[in-house]
Design an enzyme around this catalytic site. Structure first.
Site, PDB file in Angstrom:
ATOM      1  N   THR A 484       0.804  -1.226   0.000  1.00 27.17           N
ATOM      2  CA  THR A 484       0.000   0.000   0.000  1.00 27.17           C
ATOM      3  C   THR A 484       0.835   1.274   0.000  1.00 27.17           C
ATOM      4  OG1 THR A 484      -0.143  -0.215   2.396  1.00 27.17           O
ATOM      5  CG2 THR A 484      -1.968  -1.107   1.107  1.00 27.17           C
ATOM      6  N   ILE A 660      -3.557  13.318   4.458  1.00 24.15           N
ATOM      7  CA  ILE A 660      -3.173  12.393   3.401  1.00 24.15           C
ATOM      8  C   ILE A 660      -1.684  12.584   3.139  1.00 24.15           C
ATOM      9  CG2 ILE A 660      -3.551  11.689   1.015  1.00 24.15           C
ATOM     10  CD1 ILE A 660      -5.897  11.116   2.937  1.00 24.15           C
ATOM     11  N   LYS A 664      -1.174   9.927  -4.192  1.00 24.00           N
ATOM     12  CA  LYS A 664      -1.105   8.893  -5.236  1.00 24.00           C
ATOM     13  C   LYS A 664      -1.319   7.507  -4.630  1.00 24.00           C
ATOM     14  CE  LYS A 664       1.643   9.223  -8.766  1.00 24.00           C
ATOM     15  NZ  LYS A 664       2.825   9.244  -9.680  1.00 24.00           N
ATOM     16  N   GLU A 736      -9.452   0.595   5.192  1.00 29.61           N
ATOM     17  CA  GLU A 736     -10.745  -0.060   5.348  1.00 29.61           C
ATOM     18  C   GLU A 736     -11.908   0.782   4.858  1.00 29.61           C
ATOM     19  OE1 GLU A 736      -8.793  -3.267   7.400  1.00 29.61           O
ATOM     20  OE2 GLU A 736      -8.428  -1.132   7.499  1.00 29.61           O
TER      21      GLU A 736
END
Length: 774
Positions: A484, A660, A664, A736
């Site tokens: 991730t 964030i 990307k 999630e």
């Protein structure tokens, strides 16, 4: 840490928050990235599993004669000769004693068979092919009994676990007087939603290489999301001090929850290596992935809503029934999301389970919240249709300004902005109120939407940062990267915090000898690891500052500590940044090659303001708050009314995930979660034979997952989710929340396209055309 001195986290415009390419990308595409099964150790041997052909009964005889005659075979291990474990987690008490050992029954500890494809023998040989051939020659005789296949079986005994869930609390929850409120509600909706068995099916299967370096020290290369938990669990199973068990996981080819805990194949590989005195590699076949690493359980949910004529919820009642294993009480806590998502004064939830002859179910992306959102988001859609209200409007009318379950304020909540921006991007205002009337040629077109939310779960982690005088840094933690982007985002955080270019920072993870970090799961890794690294960097700067003010040759000599701050790779005076010096000059003058700092971060439990480096009001206290990520999915489907086929043709997701770190990699997370939801909604289902309790489609030919042709271009945006309470970096986590609501968005779009409500997943053509639709 000196509370009187703090340094700023990376600011906007730095590499944090920028769409930096994955730093591990080149290693992956060129084959340099080494996964668990790819370590070539001297004397490496190979293991293959022999598994049961029945789902319930006992082993009466095992004949390994033919297998042992095969060339290259080193051992055939069964319950009769497998090295003994120090502790076997085959009871609930045993599972609690072994941290993180939600793994189901430990096979090969007795002759009893509890589920189909349960390992009954491990064959070790000098090549994979020889091990596989020899395993096929092992003869096993059984005394067979009739198994229970699911909670729907006639012989299944459904019961209330009464709070006895192994992992999740499954107690009945009541708020207000839901039954009386329901009776008084002028508008009522009651519906049952059925969720098929889903399997995780990551690209990389479960894999382990175990290598004993003496009689009491072992290194295990394992495909695990939780290096530290696996180390702890293995240490207890093997009866070794924790420091004598090393777990290494540098790269993972996906997990989605199935690699969160320690599973039997890892223990069996480790014990087999001990038995043969050589390293052993055990890689699960694709078929064994369906019976070895858990699954999302088969389940049904009945939801009852009471509301006013204006669509305001007055009561919400949720009942769930699902299948659990013979030895475990595991069920996803679906009701949790219903308790906080919308404002509702009266609420009740309950869970029921039935034991069956199946491998235990386990965590799968957004366990509880994802299937729970399927029920509440479809139920709310049905209520909107009954009242002729827009689906977005009914959600706004029931918007929760406080956490309905606790009454606490939110740490932050950008859901209304997600609704507004998502509707704008999708063109929601053009949606026809009447279902079944919009067409694209012969195809029926439907628009659906659903809310997403997921908690910021408590997690604690440590990190170590070593800054060198030559201008590079080493950052270390035992976290894992599921694919991730952990390698990338933590390098970004460290580079900005130290004022260095990214190529001057080396980030090491995935080794239990490194500082303990939480598992990559429950959306905690990015939040906790970034915060612990940030705090470790603060520790470095504070040590440098203390050194500078004591150094008579420093421009900062005798300056008050509170007057200092960091600017790129320099220590400077806050009021006069021209006065200061680089860390390199300071270290070199002190004759030091490096300096080290450590950080310990907690996420999801709330912070006092004076613990936050970027808080402007030191010493203030904060009210306890509910901490969640939020978002919304909008979906367009096109349905062939003659064939019943459903295709997703447009998708928009807008998320509030706190800070964030890399848009990307974050976008990829949201796309991946939404695709999993589309798969669950339209095609994914593992079928278990009712009589034999065996899976009939345990491979990727029979278990359908989305491919590129199934998925349109997807629009993903993030709203400003500043949250000063969740952790030191303000990161909530998005792994999630990406999946929550996505199944319901598809199901609601199918209803809008056809005018038929399909409440059973997956929504395959026969259900769209048949009597399952209402």
């Amino acid at each position: 840490m000196n509370d009187s001195l703090s340094f700023e986290p990376p600011k906007a415009g730095s590499v944090v928050g920028q769409p930096v390419n994955r730093i591990d990308g080149l290693a992956k595409v060129t084959g340099q990235a080494r996964y668990a099964a790819e370590y070539d150790l001297p004397g490496l041997t190979y293991a293959a599993l022999k598994t049961s052909t029945i789902a319930k009964g006992r082993i009466t005889r095992i004949d390994a004669t033919a297998a042992l005659r095969e060339p290259g075979v080193l051992a055939v291990l069964t319950h009769e000769n497998l090295p003994k474990m120090a502790q076997t987690p085959n009871t609930l008490a045993g599972k609690y004693a072994i941290y993180g050992m939600h793994m189901g029954y430990m096979p090969m500890t007795g002759d009893e068979i509890f589920y189909a494809a349960q390992p009954v023998a491990v064959v070790v040989a000098d090549t994979f092919e020889r091990a596989t051939q020899a395993a096929a020659l092992v003869q096993v005789t059984y005394e067979e009994a009739r198994p229970v296949a699911s909670y729907q079986s006639a012989q299944a005994e459904v019961f209330d676990p009464n709070g006895q869930g192994f992992v999740f609390d499954l107690k009945k929850v009541t708020r207000g007087n839901p039954q009386a409120a329901l009776a008084a509600s002028p508008v009522q909706v009651k519906a049952t939603y059925v969720h098929a068995i889903n399997h995780h099916n990551p690209m990389e299967p479960g894999a382990t290489i175990a290598h004993w370096e003496g009689p009491d020290r072992v290194t295990v290369y394992d495909s695990t999301q939780a290096v530290a938990m696996s180390q702890q669990s293995l240490a207890v199973v093997l009866g070794l001090p924790q420091e004598q068990v090393r777990v290494i996981t540098k790269f993972i080819g996906g997990g989605f929850g199935c690699k969160f805990n320690l599973w039997p194949h890892t223990v069996l590989a480790t014990l087999a290596a001990k038995a043969v005195g050589r390293p052993v590699k055990l890689v699960l076949t694709r078929q064994l992935m369906f019976t070895s690493l858990g699954h999302r359980e088969d389940q049904e949910q009945t939801i009852t809503l009471g509301a006013t004529q204006e669509g305001k919820l007055t009561t919400l009642i949720h009942e769930k029934t699902s299948t659990t294993s013979p030895w475990d009480i595991f069920a996803e806590p679906n009701a949790a999301i219903l308790n906080w998502l919308y404002a509702c004064p009266n609420y009740e939830s309950s869970h029921r389970v039935a034991r069956a002859n199946v491998m235990t179910s386990t965590y799968m992306r957004a366990p509880g919240e994802s299937p729970g959102s399927f029920a509440i988001e479809c139920g709310l859609d049905e209520l909107a249709a009954k009242l002729n209200l827009d689906p977005l409007e009914i959600r706004l009318r029931n918007y929760a300004d406080l956490d309905s379950g606790t009454g606490q304020p939110w740490s932050s909540k950008g859901l209304k902005e997600c609704y507004r921006r998502g509707a704008e991007l999708f063109g929601w205002s053009k949606r026809s109120r009447q279902p079944g009337v919009t067409r694209d040629g012969q195809l029926l077109v439907g628009w659906g939407m659903a809310t997403a939310s997921y908690p910021v779960r408590p997690a604690q982690g440590r990190a170590r940062v070593r800054l060198y005088a030559d201008g590079h840094a080493l950052v270390q933690t035992s976290a894992t990267d599921l694919g991730t982007g952990t390698y990338t985002i933590i390098t970004q955080v460290a580079a900005d915090g130290l004022g260095l270019p990214m190529d001057r920072v080396r980030f090491e993870l995935g080794d239990s000898t490194l500082p303990t970090a939480p598992a990559s799961g429950s959306s905690v890794a990015a939040a906790t690891v970034s915060s612990s690294v940030h705090l470790a960097i603060q520790d470095v700067w504070q040590r440098l500052a203390a050194m500078a003010v004591r150094d008579s040759q420093s421009p900062l000599f005798k300056a008050p500590l509170t007057d200092l701050t960091n600017e790129q790779d320099r220590l400077v005076l806050r009021k006069d940044p021209s006065k200061g010096e680089s860390f390199a000059a300071l270290l070199q003058r002190q004759g030091l090659t490096d300096i080290e700092g450590v950080g310990n971060s907690k996420s999801g439990e709330g912070f006092e303001a004076d613990q936050l480096a970027f808080d402007n009001k030191p010493g203030t206290k904060q009210t306890k708050r509910s901490m969640y990520s939020f978002g919304v999915h909008f979906c367009e489907v096109k349905v062939d009314p003659d064939l019943g086929t459903v295709r997703v043709s447009r998708w928009v997701s807008v998320m509030d995930g706190g800070r964030i770190l890399n848009p990307k990699t974050a976008r990829s997370q949201i796309i991946g979660g939404a695709i999993m939801g589309i798969g669950s909604a339209l095609m994914e289902a593992t079928n278990r034979d009712e009589y034999f309790a065996r899976y009939t489609n345990a491979d990727l030919a029979g278990y359908h997952v989305p491919i590129n042709a199934d998925i349109p271009d997807m629009t993903v945006e993030f709203v400003d989710g500043h949250d000063p309470y969740v952790n030191a970096m303000g990161v909530k986590g998005i792994g999630e929340v990406a999946m929550v609501g996505s199944v319901a968005a598809v199901a609601n779009a199918v209803y809008h396209a056809t005018g038929k409500r399909v409440r059973s997943l997956p929504i395959i053509p026969s259900k769209v055309l048949g009597r399952d639709a209402v």
